[in-house]
Write a protein that holds these residues in place. Structure first.
Motif, PDB file in Angstrom:
ATOM      1  N   PRO A  51    -151.782   0.961  97.861  1.00  0.00           N
ATOM      2  CA  PRO A  51    -151.670   0.953  96.390  1.00  0.00           C
ATOM      3  C   PRO A  51    -150.209   1.020  95.956  1.00  0.00           C
ATOM      4  N   SER A  52    -149.914   0.427  94.802  1.00  0.00           N
ATOM      5  CA  SER A  52    -148.555   0.449  94.267  1.00  0.00           C
ATOM      6  C   SER A  52    -148.348   1.710  93.441  1.00  0.00           C
ATOM      7  N   ARG A  53    -147.097   2.089  93.301  1.00  0.00           N
ATOM      8  CA  ARG A  53    -146.736   3.196  92.423  1.00  0.00           C
ATOM      9  C   ARG A  53    -145.882   2.648  91.281  1.00  0.00           C
ATOM     10  N   ARG A  54    -146.113   3.168  90.093  1.00  0.00           N
ATOM     11  CA  ARG A  54    -145.414   2.665  88.914  1.00  0.00           C
ATOM     12  C   ARG A  54    -143.922   3.023  88.955  1.00  0.00           C
ATOM     13  N   ALA A  55    -143.077   2.054  88.603  1.00  0.00           N
ATOM     14  CA  ALA A  55    -141.635   2.291  88.574  1.00  0.00           C
ATOM     15  C   ALA A  55    -141.291   3.227  87.430  1.00  0.00           C
ATOM     16  N   SER A  56    -140.286   4.064  87.644  1.00  0.00           N
ATOM     17  CA  SER A  56    -139.906   5.053  86.630  1.00  0.00           C
ATOM     18  C   SER A  56    -138.527   4.786  86.038  1.00  0.00           C
ATOM     19  N   THR A  57    -137.935   3.665  86.385  1.00  0.00           N
ATOM     20  CA  THR A  57    -136.599   3.351  85.887  1.00  0.00           C
ATOM     21  C   THR A  57    -136.592   1.967  85.252  1.00  0.00           C
ATOM     22  N   GLY A  58    -135.556   1.697  84.497  1.00  0.00           N
ATOM     23  CA  GLY A  58    -135.460   0.410  83.851  1.00  0.00           C
ATOM     24  C   GLY A  58    -135.012  -0.676  84.816  1.00  0.00           C
ATOM     25  N   ILE A  59    -135.101  -1.924  84.384  1.00  0.00           N
ATOM     26  CA  ILE A  59    -134.653  -3.048  85.192  1.00  0.00           C
ATOM     27  C   ILE A  59    -133.602  -3.816  84.412  1.00  0.00           C
ATOM     28  N   SER A  60    -132.727  -4.484  85.136  1.00  0.00           N
ATOM     29  CA  SER A  60    -131.659  -5.223  84.482  1.00  0.00           C
ATOM     30  C   SER A  60    -131.237  -6.380  85.367  1.00  0.00           C
ATOM     31  N   GLY A  61    -130.315  -7.164  84.877  1.00  0.00           N
ATOM     32  CA  GLY A  61    -129.814  -8.276  85.676  1.00  0.00           C
ATOM     33  C   GLY A  61    -130.678  -9.516  85.544  1.00  0.00           C
ATOM     34  N   TYR A  62    -130.277 -10.563  86.252  1.00  0.00           N
ATOM     35  CA  TYR A  62    -130.996 -11.824  86.203  1.00  0.00           C
ATOM     36  C   TYR A  62    -132.234 -11.783  87.097  1.00  0.00           C
ATOM     37  N   PRO A  63    -133.296 -12.484  86.721  1.00  0.00           N
ATOM     38  CA  PRO A  63    -134.456 -12.573  87.608  1.00  0.00           C
ATOM     39  C   PRO A  63    -134.107 -13.337  88.875  1.00  0.00           C
ATOM     40  N   ILE A  64    -134.696 -12.933  89.976  1.00  0.00           N
ATOM     41  CA  ILE A  64    -134.413 -13.547  91.272  1.00  0.00           C
ATOM     42  C   ILE A  64    -135.720 -14.056  91.877  1.00  0.00           C
ATOM     43  N   LEU A  65    -135.746 -15.322  92.264  1.00  0.00           N
ATOM     44  CA  LEU A  65    -136.921 -15.894  92.901  1.00  0.00           C
ATOM     45  C   LEU A  65    -136.958 -15.511  94.376  1.00  0.00           C
ATOM     46  N   THR A  66    -138.150 -15.212  94.869  1.00  0.00           N
ATOM     47  CA  THR A  66    -138.312 -14.840  96.276  1.00  0.00           C
ATOM     48  C   THR A  66    -139.429 -15.660  96.905  1.00  0.00           C
TER      49      THR A  66
ATOM     50  N   ASP B 297    -130.971   1.889  89.004  1.00  0.00           N
ATOM     51  CA  ASP B 297    -130.489   2.869  89.976  1.00  0.00           C
ATOM     52  C   ASP B 297    -131.570   3.060  91.034  1.00  0.00           C
ATOM     53  N   ASP B 298    -131.327   3.966  91.978  1.00  0.00           N
ATOM     54  CA  ASP B 298    -132.264   4.147  93.080  1.00  0.00           C
ATOM     55  C   ASP B 298    -133.242   5.294  92.857  1.00  0.00           C
ATOM     56  N   SER B 299    -133.339   5.762  91.602  1.00  0.00           N
ATOM     57  CA  SER B 299    -134.203   6.906  91.325  1.00  0.00           C
ATOM     58  C   SER B 299    -135.670   6.611  91.623  1.00  0.00           C
ATOM     59  N   THR B 300    -136.110   5.376  91.362  1.00  0.00           N
ATOM     60  CA  THR B 300    -137.495   5.027  91.635  1.00  0.00           C
ATOM     61  C   THR B 300    -137.803   5.142  93.126  1.00  0.00           C
ATOM     62  N   CYS B 301    -136.913   4.631  93.957  1.00  0.00           N
ATOM     63  CA  CYS B 301    -137.134   4.698  95.409  1.00  0.00           C
ATOM     64  C   CYS B 301    -137.201   6.147  95.889  1.00  0.00           C
ATOM     65  N   ARG B 302    -136.292   6.966  95.349  1.00  0.00           N
ATOM     66  CA  ARG B 302    -136.279   8.364  95.773  1.00  0.00           C
ATOM     67  C   ARG B 302    -137.534   9.103  95.307  1.00  0.00           C
ATOM     68  N   LEU B 303    -138.004   8.759  94.088  1.00  0.00           N
ATOM     69  CA  LEU B 303    -139.221   9.388  93.578  1.00  0.00           C
ATOM     70  C   LEU B 303    -140.434   8.998  94.418  1.00  0.00           C
ATOM     71  N   ILE B 304    -140.511   7.715  94.790  1.00  0.00           N
ATOM     72  CA  ILE B 304    -141.630   7.255  95.608  1.00  0.00           C
ATOM     73  C   ILE B 304    -141.624   7.945  96.966  1.00  0.00           C
TER      74      ILE B 304
END
Length: 235
Positions: free
Chosen positions: A56-71, A28-35
């Motif tokens: 500096p990076s901020r730690r994600a607060s939500t889970g991840i799902s789906g297939y990995p995507i190469l960038t 979900d978009d909770s991590t973006c909103r928290l950041i």
């Protein structure tokens, strides 16, 4: 892995298949909103590295799902004509690139093997950086031998580094001793048993001297270790 695109996912500065270039979808978009809230309250202070601003990076607060995507395909290489120049980041370089031999799709599978070990163990598999903080291909080769054993003699004979080996193909650069290590010793997060044996078998399909013997993505699709992990997740 990318035969249909006829392109090899490697670059002269950064390979595409490394942890920083593999993304997954957030649940979900909770991590973006928290950041956003955190930045509003306490803005990040960047540092300067190499003439660039690095935040500096901020730690994600939500889970991840789906297939990995190469960038990051900005400097991907076409498979034809055959590549012979140096590529990939130092700690991810496939043996054929270090030995300055022709290379192609198989370098991506090598990267996947190294990346898998690093993500599993949280430490570098190879670190061919000398005391002067420079990449050292001779040091790299000694570390590869420690993990893989000596390379096939035919590879050595075609390499610009053939003088580092004797006529039988054994290492003779005694100022760069071969480290005493193994994949089994490196992997500590999987306890001894069936799963570890299957995982080591999986890794050895990817990390080989001879790119012709390295497993392809299609060949790995039904690997026993991958299927074991898939069954655990979808159990």
């Amino acid at each position: 892995m990318f035969d249909s695109l006829n392109v090899c996912c490697v670059t002269d500065k950064q390979a595409d298949i490394t942890p920083q270039n593999v993304l997954t979808e957030a649940e979900d978009d909770s991590t973006c909103r928290l950041i956003e809230e955190q930045e509003t309250q306490t803005a990040s202070i960047p540092s300067t590295e190499g003439g660039s601003l690095v935040y500096p990076s901020r730690r994600a607060s939500t889970g991840i799902s789906g297939y990995p995507i190469l960038t990051d395909y900005g400097k991907a290489r076409f498979a034809d004509p055959i590549n012979t120049d140096p590529a990939m980041p130092d700690i991810y370089r496939a043996p054929e690139i270090v030995l300055r031999l022709p290379w192609g799709y198989a370098v991506d599978m090598w990267s996947i093997g190294i990346m898998t070990l690093e993500l599993l163990e949280g430490k570098k598999v190879l670190y061919p950086i000398d005391e002067e903080d420079r990449y050292n291909p001779v040091l790299a080769l000694s570390q590869y031998i420690g993990l893989l054993g000596h390379p096939p003699p035919e590879m050595v004979k075609q390499s610009k580094y053939s003088s580092l080996f004797d006529e039988a193909g054994f290492w003779r650069a005694t100022n760069y001793p071969i480290p005493e290590t193994s994949f089994s010793d490196f992997v500590t997060t999987i306890p001894p048993g069936e799963e570890k044996e299957l995982f080591l078998k999986f890794i050895r399909k990817l990390l080989t001297w001879d790119q012709e013997l390295r497993a392809t993505a299609n060949q790995l699709a039904g690997d026993e270790w991958l299927m074991m992990r898939y069954d655990d997740v979808n159990g």
